[in-house]
Structure formats: structure tokens, C-alpha cells
Design a protein around this motif. Structure first.
Motif, PDB file in Angstrom:
ATOM      1  N   PRO A  36       2.656  55.942 -30.178  1.00  0.00           N
ATOM      2  CA  PRO A  36       3.219  56.573 -28.976  1.00  0.00           C
ATOM      3  C   PRO A  36       4.474  55.871 -28.449  1.00  0.00           C
ATOM      4  O   PRO A  36       5.440  56.526 -28.080  1.00  0.00           O
ATOM      5  N   ALA A  37       4.451  54.527 -28.456  1.00  0.00           N
ATOM      6  CA  ALA A  37       5.611  53.789 -27.923  1.00  0.00           C
ATOM      7  C   ALA A  37       6.842  54.026 -28.792  1.00  0.00           C
ATOM      8  O   ALA A  37       7.954  54.224 -28.283  1.00  0.00           O
ATOM      9  N   ASP A  38       6.605  54.070 -30.093  1.00  0.00           N
ATOM     10  CA  ASP A  38       7.701  54.289 -31.035  1.00  0.00           C
ATOM     11  C   ASP A  38       8.258  55.708 -30.873  1.00  0.00           C
ATOM     12  O   ASP A  38       9.480  55.921 -30.865  1.00  0.00           O
ATOM     13  N   SER A  39       7.340  56.656 -30.708  1.00  0.00           N
ATOM     14  CA  SER A  39       7.733  58.060 -30.525  1.00  0.00           C
ATOM     15  C   SER A  39       8.584  58.216 -29.259  1.00  0.00           C
ATOM     16  O   SER A  39       9.606  58.911 -29.258  1.00  0.00           O
ATOM     17  N   LEU A  40       8.176  57.521 -28.197  1.00  0.00           N
ATOM     18  CA  LEU A  40       8.909  57.584 -26.934  1.00  0.00           C
ATOM     19  C   LEU A  40      10.302  56.991 -27.094  1.00  0.00           C
ATOM     20  O   LEU A  40      11.301  57.568 -26.648  1.00  0.00           O
ATOM     21  N   ARG A  41      10.367  55.851 -27.791  1.00  0.00           N
ATOM     22  CA  ARG A  41      11.645  55.175 -28.011  1.00  0.00           C
ATOM     23  C   ARG A  41      12.598  56.091 -28.792  1.00  0.00           C
ATOM     24  O   ARG A  41      13.755  56.261 -28.430  1.00  0.00           O
ATOM     25  N   LYS A  42      12.057  56.703 -29.843  1.00  0.00           N
ATOM     26  CA  LYS A  42      12.876  57.595 -30.676  1.00  0.00           C
ATOM     27  C   LYS A  42      13.409  58.761 -29.856  1.00  0.00           C
ATOM     28  O   LYS A  42      14.577  59.128 -29.948  1.00  0.00           O
ATOM     29  N   THR A  43      12.526  59.338 -29.028  1.00  0.00           N
ATOM     30  CA  THR A  43      12.928  60.508 -28.234  1.00  0.00           C
ATOM     31  C   THR A  43      14.013  60.142 -27.235  1.00  0.00           C
ATOM     32  O   THR A  43      14.988  60.876 -27.083  1.00  0.00           O
ATOM     33  N   VAL A  44      13.835  59.000 -26.579  1.00  0.00           N
ATOM     34  CA  VAL A  44      14.843  58.562 -25.611  1.00  0.00           C
ATOM     35  C   VAL A  44      16.177  58.372 -26.335  1.00  0.00           C
ATOM     36  O   VAL A  44      17.235  58.801 -25.842  1.00  0.00           O
ATOM     37  N   HIS A  45      16.111  57.791 -27.509  1.00  0.00           N
ATOM     38  CA  HIS A  45      17.330  57.582 -28.293  1.00  0.00           C
ATOM     39  C   HIS A  45      17.981  58.927 -28.631  1.00  0.00           C
ATOM     40  O   HIS A  45      19.203  59.081 -28.515  1.00  0.00           O
ATOM     41  N   GLU A  46      17.166  59.896 -29.012  1.00  0.00           N
ATOM     42  CA  GLU A  46      17.707  61.229 -29.353  1.00  0.00           C
ATOM     43  C   GLU A  46      18.380  61.876 -28.144  1.00  0.00           C
ATOM     44  O   GLU A  46      19.430  62.496 -28.263  1.00  0.00           O
ATOM     45  N   PHE A  47      17.775  61.714 -26.998  1.00  0.00           N
ATOM     46  CA  PHE A  47      18.383  62.286 -25.792  1.00  0.00           C
ATOM     47  C   PHE A  47      19.690  61.572 -25.453  1.00  0.00           C
ATOM     48  O   PHE A  47      20.626  62.187 -24.954  1.00  0.00           O
ATOM     49  N   GLU A  48      19.725  60.288 -25.747  1.00  0.00           N
ATOM     50  CA  GLU A  48      20.945  59.536 -25.435  1.00  0.00           C
ATOM     51  C   GLU A  48      22.109  59.923 -26.348  1.00  0.00           C
ATOM     52  O   GLU A  48      23.267  59.650 -26.033  1.00  0.00           O
ATOM     53  N   GLN A  49      21.763  60.562 -27.457  1.00  0.00           N
ATOM     54  CA  GLN A  49      22.817  61.050 -28.345  1.00  0.00           C
ATOM     55  C   GLN A  49      23.537  62.266 -27.744  1.00  0.00           C
ATOM     56  O   GLN A  49      24.665  62.577 -28.089  1.00  0.00           O
ATOM     57  N   LEU A  50      22.846  62.972 -26.860  1.00  0.00           N
ATOM     58  CA  LEU A  50      23.471  64.113 -26.170  1.00  0.00           C
ATOM     59  C   LEU A  50      24.421  63.535 -25.115  1.00  0.00           C
ATOM     60  O   LEU A  50      24.290  62.373 -24.747  1.00  0.00           O
ATOM     61  N   PRO A  51      25.355  64.355 -24.610  1.00  0.00           N
ATOM     62  CA  PRO A  51      26.190  63.819 -23.506  1.00  0.00           C
ATOM     63  C   PRO A  51      25.323  63.656 -22.252  1.00  0.00           C
ATOM     64  O   PRO A  51      25.464  64.361 -21.254  1.00  0.00           O
ATOM     65  N   PHE A  52      24.392  62.732 -22.370  1.00  0.00           N
ATOM     66  CA  PHE A  52      23.302  62.588 -21.422  1.00  0.00           C
ATOM     67  C   PHE A  52      23.756  62.167 -20.022  1.00  0.00           C
ATOM     68  O   PHE A  52      23.091  62.422 -19.028  1.00  0.00           O
ATOM     69  N   LYS A  53      24.927  61.523 -19.956  1.00  0.00           N
ATOM     70  CA  LYS A  53      25.402  61.043 -18.647  1.00  0.00           C
ATOM     71  C   LYS A  53      25.897  62.201 -17.781  1.00  0.00           C
ATOM     72  O   LYS A  53      26.025  62.067 -16.581  1.00  0.00           O
ATOM     73  N   LYS A  54      26.214  63.339 -18.461  1.00  0.00           N
ATOM     74  CA  LYS A  54      26.743  64.472 -17.684  1.00  0.00           C
ATOM     75  C   LYS A  54      25.658  65.018 -16.762  1.00  0.00           C
ATOM     76  O   LYS A  54      24.523  65.252 -17.192  1.00  0.00           O
TER      77      LYS A  54
END
Lengths: 126, 372
Positions: free
Chosen positions: B80-98
Motif C-alpha cells: 500500500p505504501a509503495d502504491s501510494l508513493r507511485k500514485t503521488v509521483h504520477e500526479f506530480e507528473q501532471l501540471p499539478f501546481k496549476k
């Protein structure tokens, strides 16, 4: 032994995909529809063992689909599990009056949903 | 530019030669025409912007749903922790700051969280926190618009954002009753420790229906430690006292008896009535004398309640007082007193039988009715 066929009718994409994934993982043959129109086309083409239907879906509502499936002799034996965020007594009663076999309220627990589907499958998964 | 300037000079020169009335009408016509053109441009651009935003949102929503689906699916298989880390990373690939992408993500996570309970809901809450979307909830809580504020409070409760408790605490004393009510409910829900200390400073009334909501919440959530609700029975806010009295009764907090006796003299009749009722329910023998003392000072409705409470306590020390009450010209009081004596068992019934012999017909009938 044929693999049980399940139709998931749900307009929320993520919910639909997650349920589909979990059911596939259990070994079922899963179809999905995002609205009532798509669902009715699939129901005409396939003989499903279980239909999971949300009451609030676009075009043709979940209760109408339940009625259509249960009033057609060809599909009447299909088990219908109605899913709804509206857990009002009259909605539940109406669903059962139209022939629904089970009801599950949203928010739901995925393992519980899986158990209910398993219960309604007539044949065990091969 | 030169052509435009030439055309404008030509039109103005032409207009100058017109008779005054036609000149005025022509100007009005020109202004209307210009306004009409501006309105057209405004509507077209508004439609274009809205179409663009819809297309943009649809595109990003699809991306978000795709990543979230992967997250929910991975949850079953991977750590679960790894899955969460991966997902957060994937979202950060989007222009997430916008801001608009964060808004879309915020709405999607909350929306999907509403569909699940159990493990799936827990994971979505973890994702929400890991993406620091709670900062958007905080912004809502600090908004000037009350409906946005209320939405923020409800979302904080839904996503169980305990870290926002201090911000919600400030809203507990809001002038708006809607905000106040939601904030109080959410605050209690989120704080399993010291959830009630705000009652001490609460000046605004807790409305009757809100008391019901709070009672339902407090009696159903698992509090780490149940406070002694008698702590707030000396509040100057009657509604706080009322709520605490109901909680004292629900949780059978017998330690509150002394404070309940003091409340028999509370200026609010509703509080007096509730205190009498609870003392009766608690069968508080030590309250009997205070109840008898208050009897002469209260109206008939409270008199009936005092007698009812004495009937429940039934220590046997107030038989004479109750016998006197049986003779009351007020039927409700006399009837309640007869019942109270009956509740005392044999000593009370024996007194009633003695009184029966000397009683007028109407009282006799009443005693017969009760003893039948």
C-alpha cells in the motif's frame, strides 16, 4: 463450466472500473455500461448472470432497467443487485417490488459487494 | 489605421451636415450598434472560454480518473505504501501546481470517496492527505462566503482532516447558526480528545434540532474518554445546560446529582423540569427534600413532575407529603400523587387505603382507579 457473466451499470467511471477490475480478478466475465442506453443494448446481446445497477444513471434509470429485465421471460432469471446512494425506504421497496434481488447502499464496501455478487451467482466460478 | 481614421472623419463630417434631430437619432443608432457588437463579442468569447474550459477539464479529468483507477487497482496487489508513493509521483507528473488541476483532483477524490467505505475509502483519504489537498479545504474554511465555508467543514469531516480542527474550532462561535452548527458537529467528530471544552465559552444558543443532531453524534461516536457533562451545568448559556442535562441522563452520570439539585432553582423552567425528571430517573434519595421544598414555589406542571419524581424515588420518607397532594383540587396533581404512593409498594398502598375511608367521592373514585 461457463464463466459467469456480470454487467456493471454505473455512470461514475472510477467506481465502474474499480468494480470491474475486482470482479475480473474473481474470475468473472465482466461487461460495463455507463448509462441505461448502453446497458439495454448489452442486455439484448448477452445473457447475464448478475447485473449490478446504480439507480441514478443517465437516459434509462436503474429501476426501469430492473423492470425491463425482470418482465422479459428471457432475462427474468438474471439476478439484479441495485446500488444507490439514496437509501430511502421507499426507493428500496420500489426496487424490490420491481424484482430486484438485492440492494446495496452507497457508500459501499468493495469486499461486501463481492460477497453479495458471489452469493447471487448460481454456478461457482470455474 | 489610416483607412479607419479616414472613415471616421468621413462619418463625422457626414453627421455634422445632418439636421439636429436626425443627427441625434444617428448617434443613438451608432451607439446601439456598437453596444450590440460588443454584446455579441462578449457572448461569443464567453461561449468559447466555457467550451475551452470544458474540453480542458474533460481531458484532465480523464487523466485523473486513469491514475486513480490504477491506484485503486494497485491497492489490492502491491504494498500500500509503495502504491501510494507511485500514485503521488504520477500526479506530480501532471501540471499539478496549476490551481484548476488541483481543484479537479480535489473534487474527484472527494466524489469517489463518497462511493466507498472500508479499505478503499481509507486509501482515498491517504491519497488526499499525501497530495496535500487539505490545503484547499483550509482555503474553503477561511472563505468569506458562508456556503463555501460550510462545504469546507463538511468535506473536512468527510475526509477526517483532524489537522484542521483548530481552524474549525474558530468557526464554532460564528454568528451564522448554519456555520456554527456544522462546525460544532465536525469539531466533536474530529476531536476524540477534549471535544467539548468549547461548551465553556459558547455564548450562542444551541438550537433544539441541533441538540438532537449533537446528541445523536455524541451517543454514537467512539470517544476516547467520556467527559463528565456536569462540568458545564453551571454555564450561563441555557441551551448548553439543556444539552448537558440530556447527556447526563443518557450516559447515566450519577455524579451530577448535586449539580442537578442546584439546578432546581435555575431561572429557566425548562431546565428545572429536566433536572426534576433526571433526579427522578436517577432515584436520587438525597434530592427528595429539595424537591419538596421547591414544590410550593413552582407552577402546577412542575408540581406534577416533582410528584412523579418522588414516586420514582419512592424512599418512603415523603408519604405524608404525597398524601397531602392526593387532596389537591387539581386533578393532575392528585392523580399523580395517588400513582406515586402506589409506586411505593405496600407502605404507600396502605396509606392510600387509609385515606380512602375519609376521602370525598371524587378522590375515592380516583384511588379505586389507581389501585384496581
Amino acid at each position: 463450466m461457463p464463466i459467469p457473466k456480470i454487467l456493471v451499470i454505473e455512470d461514475e467511471e472510477l467506481v465502474r472500473k474499480v468494480v470491474e477490475f475486482r470482479l475480473k480478478k474473481e474470475g468473472y466475465d465482466v461487461y460495463q455500461a455507463k448509462d441505461g442506453g448502453e446497458a439495454l443494448e448489452l442486455i439484448e446481446q448477452h445473457q447475464f448472470d448478475v447485473i449490478l445497477v446504480d439507480i441514478m444513471i443517465p437516459y434509462v434509470g436503474g429501476l426501469e432497467i430492473t423492470q425491463k429485465v425482470k418482465s422479459n421471460p428471457k432475462t427474468a432469471s438474471t439476478q439484479i443487485i441495485v446500488v444507490s446512494a439514496n437509501g430511502l425506504e421507499n426507493v428500496i421497496l420500489e426496487a424490490f417490488a420491481l424484482g430486484a434481488d438485492d440492494f446495496i447502499a452507497k457508500p459501499f464496501n468493495l469486499p461486501e459487494l463481492m460477497m453479495r455478487v458471489k452469493k447471487h451467482i448460481k454456478q461457482p466460478v470455474g | 489605421m489610416e483607412t479607419f481614421s479616414f472613415s471616421a472623419t468621413f462619418i463625422l463630417g457626414f453627421l455634422d451636415e445632418l439636421p439636429p434631430r436626425v443627427y441625434l437619432a444617428s448617434w443613438i443608432l451608432l451607439i446601439c450598434l456598437a453596444l450590440f457588437c460588443l454584446l455579441g463579442i462578449f457572448l461569443i468569447s464567453k461561449r468559447m472560454i466555457s467550451n475551452y474550459m470544458q474540453r480542458r477539464d474533460r481531458y484532465w479529468n480523464a487523466q485523473i480518473v486513469e491514475i486513480m483507477t490504477q491506484f485503486m487497482v494497485r491497492m489490492d496487489n502491491a504494498d500500500p505504501a509503495d502504491s501510494l508513493r507511485k500514485t503521488v509521483h504520477e500526479f506530480e507528473q501532471l501540471p499539478f501546481k496549476k490551481a484548476y488541476i488541483r481543484q479537479l483532483l480535489y473534487k474527484q477524490v472527494i466524489n469517489y470517496h463518497r462511493n466507498f467505505t472500508g479499505n478503499s475509502a481509507d486509501k482515498l483519504r491517504d491519497l488526499f492527505r499525501k497530495l496535500k489537498l487539505d490545503s484547499l479545504t483550509e482555503q474553503k474554511l477561511k472563505s468569506w462566503d458562508s456556503s463555501t465555508k460550510i462545504a469546507g467543514i463538511l468535506e473536512a469531516a468527510e475526509m477526517q482532516l483532524e489537522n484542521l480542527s483548530p481552524v474549525i474550532e474558530r468557526l464554532i462561535h460564528s454568528k451564522s447558526s448554519e456555520i456554527r452548527i456544522e462546525a460544532q458537529t465536525t469539531y466533536i467528530y474530529l476531536n476524540k480528545h477534549h471535544s467539548f471544552h468549547f461548551l465553556k465559552e459558547l455564548n450562542e444558543p444551541i438550537l433544539e434540532w441541533h441538540q438532537l443532531i449533537l446528541l445523536n453524534l455524541i451517543t454514537h461516536i467512539k470517544l476516547k474518554e467520556l467527559p463528565l457533562f456536569s462540568t458545564w451545568l453551571n454555564s450561563s448559556n441555557s441551551s448548553v445546560v439543556e444539552l448537558c442535562l440530556k447527556l447526563v441522563l443518557h450516559f447515566q452520570q450519577f455524579e451530577a446529582q448535586d449539580k442537578l439539585i442546584q439546578l432546581l432553582e435555575h431561572p429557566d423552567v425548562k431546565i428545572q423540569s429536566l433536572s426534576i425528571k433526571i433526579l427522578g430517573e436517577f432515584e436520587a434519595v438525597k434530592a427528595e427534600e429539595s424537591l419538596v421544598e421547591r414544590y410550593a414555589l413552582v407552577d402546577d406542571k412542575l408540581k406534577v413532575e416533582i410528584i412523579h419524581a418522588l414516586g420514582r424515588i419512592a424512599s418512603g420518607k415523603q408519604l405524608n407529603f404525597l398524601l397531602e397532594a392526593v387532596k389537591s383540587p387539581v386533578f393532575e396533581i392528585a392523580f399523580e400523587a395517588t400513582q406515586a404512593l402506589q409506586n411505593h409498594g405496600e407502605p404507600g398502598i396502605s396509606e392510600l387505603r387509609k385515606a380512602y375511608l375519609l376521602a370525598p367521592t371524587i378522590t375515592k373514585e380516583m384511588i379505586e382507579q389507581v389501585l384496581a
